[in-house]
Scaffold this motif. Structure first.
Motif, mmCIF file in Angstrom:
data_model
loop_
_atom_site.group_PDB
_atom_site.id
_atom_site.type_symbol
_atom_site.label_atom_id
_atom_site.label_comp_id
_atom_site.label_asym_id
_atom_site.label_seq_id
_atom_site.Cartn_x
_atom_site.Cartn_y
_atom_site.Cartn_z
ATOM 1 N N UNK A 99 2.855 7.531 4.267
ATOM 2 C CA UNK A 99 2.287 8.261 5.408
ATOM 3 C C UNK A 99 3.147 8.104 6.667
ATOM 4 N N UNK A 100 3.578 6.877 6.954
ATOM 5 C CA UNK A 100 4.314 6.653 8.207
ATOM 6 C C UNK A 100 5.639 7.432 8.268
ATOM 7 N N UNK A 101 6.449 7.426 7.188
ATOM 8 C CA UNK A 101 7.660 8.261 7.233
ATOM 9 C C UNK A 101 7.350 9.764 7.333
ATOM 10 N N UNK A 102 6.226 10.194 6.735
ATOM 11 C CA UNK A 102 5.841 11.612 6.849
ATOM 12 C C UNK A 102 5.537 11.980 8.307
ATOM 13 N N UNK A 103 4.874 11.060 9.015
ATOM 14 C CA UNK A 103 4.590 11.317 10.441
ATOM 15 C C UNK A 103 5.918 11.503 11.171
ATOM 16 N N UNK A 104 6.851 10.597 10.914
ATOM 17 C CA UNK A 104 8.167 10.680 11.551
ATOM 18 C C UNK A 104 8.815 12.040 11.348
ATOM 19 N N UNK A 105 8.618 12.568 10.160
ATOM 20 C CA UNK A 105 9.277 13.819 9.806
ATOM 21 C C UNK A 105 8.596 15.042 10.438
ATOM 22 N N UNK A 106 7.268 15.007 10.560
ATOM 23 C CA UNK A 106 6.543 16.245 10.910
ATOM 24 C C UNK A 106 5.765 16.211 12.223
ATOM 25 N N UNK A 128 -2.535 7.234 14.702
ATOM 26 C CA UNK A 128 -1.143 6.934 14.317
ATOM 27 C C UNK A 128 -0.235 8.130 14.597
ATOM 28 N N UNK A 129 -0.763 9.328 14.354
ATOM 29 C CA UNK A 129 0.029 10.541 14.651
ATOM 30 C C UNK A 129 0.231 10.647 16.172
ATOM 31 N N UNK A 130 -0.849 10.404 16.915
ATOM 32 C CA UNK A 130 -0.747 10.486 18.383
ATOM 33 C C UNK A 130 0.201 9.425 18.947
ATOM 34 N N UNK A 160 0.823 -1.207 0.000
ATOM 35 C CA UNK A 160 0.000 0.000 0.000
ATOM 36 C C UNK A 160 0.864 1.267 0.000
ATOM 37 N N UNK A 161 0.926 1.954 -1.146
ATOM 38 C CA UNK A 161 1.828 3.106 -1.247
ATOM 39 C C UNK A 161 1.452 4.249 -0.307
ATOM 40 N N UNK A 162 0.158 4.370 0.016
ATOM 41 C CA UNK A 162 -0.245 5.466 0.912
ATOM 42 C C UNK A 162 0.328 5.233 2.305
ATOM 43 N N UNK A 163 0.165 4.004 2.803
ATOM 44 C CA UNK A 163 0.691 3.686 4.136
ATOM 45 C C UNK A 163 2.212 3.840 4.148
ATOM 46 N N UNK A 212 -2.657 14.424 4.577
ATOM 47 C CA UNK A 212 -3.455 14.082 3.394
ATOM 48 C C UNK A 212 -3.068 14.988 2.221
ATOM 49 N N UNK A 213 -2.884 16.299 2.506
ATOM 50 C CA UNK A 213 -2.446 17.240 1.463
ATOM 51 C C UNK A 213 -1.121 16.803 0.854
ATOM 52 N N UNK A 214 -0.185 16.435 1.738
ATOM 53 C CA UNK A 214 1.138 16.001 1.264
ATOM 54 C C UNK A 214 1.013 14.774 0.352
ATOM 55 N N UNK A 215 0.008 13.949 0.636
ATOM 56 C CA UNK A 215 -0.169 12.713 -0.143
ATOM 57 C C UNK A 215 -1.136 12.921 -1.315
ATOM 58 N N UNK A 216 -1.613 14.165 -1.444
ATOM 59 C CA UNK A 216 -2.577 14.517 -2.511
ATOM 60 C C UNK A 216 -3.850 13.682 -2.471
ATOM 61 N N UNK A 217 -4.355 13.450 -1.263
ATOM 62 C CA UNK A 217 -5.648 12.751 -1.110
ATOM 63 C C UNK A 217 -6.460 13.498 -0.056
ATOM 64 N N UNK A 218 -7.705 13.124 0.129
ATOM 65 C CA UNK A 218 -8.501 13.798 1.166
ATOM 66 C C UNK A 218 -8.216 13.165 2.529
ATOM 67 N N UNK A 219 -8.452 13.960 3.584
ATOM 68 C CA UNK A 219 -8.244 13.457 4.951
ATOM 69 C C UNK A 219 -9.133 12.239 5.199
ATOM 70 N N UNK A 220 -10.332 12.309 4.670
ATOM 71 C CA UNK A 220 -11.284 11.225 4.853
ATOM 72 C C UNK A 220 -10.748 9.919 4.237
ATOM 73 N N UNK A 221 -10.195 10.044 3.041
ATOM 74 C CA UNK A 221 -9.669 8.850 2.357
ATOM 75 C C UNK A 221 -8.446 8.289 3.102
#
Length: 281
Positions: A186-193, A229-231, A180-183, A204-213
């Motif tokens: 997403x996880x390395x992005x959390x690490x970074x930010x 996951x962020x928490x 799953x490319x989104x997952x 979601x913006x960084x991944x070019x998708x909606x928050x809901x998706x």
């Protein structure tokens, strides 16, 4: 702190290499017999432990794992760990500096967060023998007259590929992280930010998708909401800082981007059932 002389370093790899050059990129160490690290601490380098015979427990980022025969244990830079290993233990250890770790990472074919969720891998006897051969080849090369570092680097990358190979069949969620490319982004992005960005919509913006998706994908694949996951990542960092840093709780509140001490305490207590200062003790 009751460390034996052959123990793990607390900070950098240089402190551990008694008489080695400042530019040391990799160390080999053998583990025989009982030892313990009672206080959790963290490293700025990557550790691969290969257990031939293992008895004891190893706690990595506050999760306890049993040490058994024919296992690999991975500890990433900045992870916190402690262990109690009984006298029957026989193991081999590589410590890879941060610089080398960057070039080693691609040989671990899946995201670092995947391995951090599965730091202990059980090996078949055949795969164990392949690992041991590589570890011992590195030892031999390090003991030679003139060390051929490039060869050692390639052997350590081969060990990374062996880790990847042994993970494929070992864990049920392997496909999720891998396919799953989104997952996997997403996880390395959390690490970074995570220190500055808490909102799901930022990621979601960084991944070019909606928050809901993003939420749907996380729930479907990881059984957790994107915000949890962020928490989780903020909580892990809070635990690491409380346990192993010299920072005061006040500094940690500021470092992790909380509004004030009360909001940090409330967050921490809701997640762990303890106040930050209780956890620190």
């Amino acid at each position: 702190m009751g460390y034996h002389t052959d123990h793990f370093p607390i900070l950098g790899i240089q402190e551990f290499s008694e008489n080695q050059l400042k530019s040391c990129n990799l160390l080999y160490n053998e583990l025989y017999g009982a030892r313990s690290i009672d206080d959790p601490h963290k490293h700025d380098f990557f550790i691969i432990n290969l257990f031939e015979k293992g008895v004891g427990s190893h706690t990595i980022d506050f999760v306890e794992y049993q040490v058994k025969d024919f296992q690999i244990h991975l500890v990433f830079p900045d992870q916190v760990h402690q262990w109690v290993i009984e006298k029957e233990t026989i193991g081999y250890q590589l410590m890879i500096s941060r610089d080398w770790f960057e070039s080693f990472l691609p040989s671990l074919r899946f995201s670092a967060s995947y391995y951090q969720n599965h730091p202990v891998i059980n090996l078949s006897q055949d795969i164990f023998a392949a690992f041991r051969y590589e570890f011992q080849s590195i030892r031999k090369e390090l003991n030679g007259e003139k060390v051929f570092w490039e060869l050692i680097q390639k052997r350590s990358e081969l060990i990374g590929l062996l880790v990847s190979k042994s993970v494929e069949g070992a864990f049920k969620d392997f496909e999720v992280y891998h396919s799953n490319p989104i997952i996997s982004k997403f996880l390395p992005l959390i690490d970074e930010h995570f220190k500055t960005e808490r909102s799901v919509s930022f990621y979601a913006d960084k991944l070019s998708i909606s928050a809901n998706y993003l939420n749907i994908v996380c729930k479907k694949n990881l059984n957790a909401s994107a915000s949890s996951l962020i928490q989780d990542r903020i909580l892990l960092e809070a635990k690491r800082l409380l346990k192993v840093s010299e920072m005061s709780v006040k500094d940690i509140v500021y470092d992790l981007g909380f509004y004030d001490h009360a909001s940090f305490s409330k967050f921490f207590k809701a997640q762990t059932g303890m106040t930050p200062s209780q956890f620190k003790e």
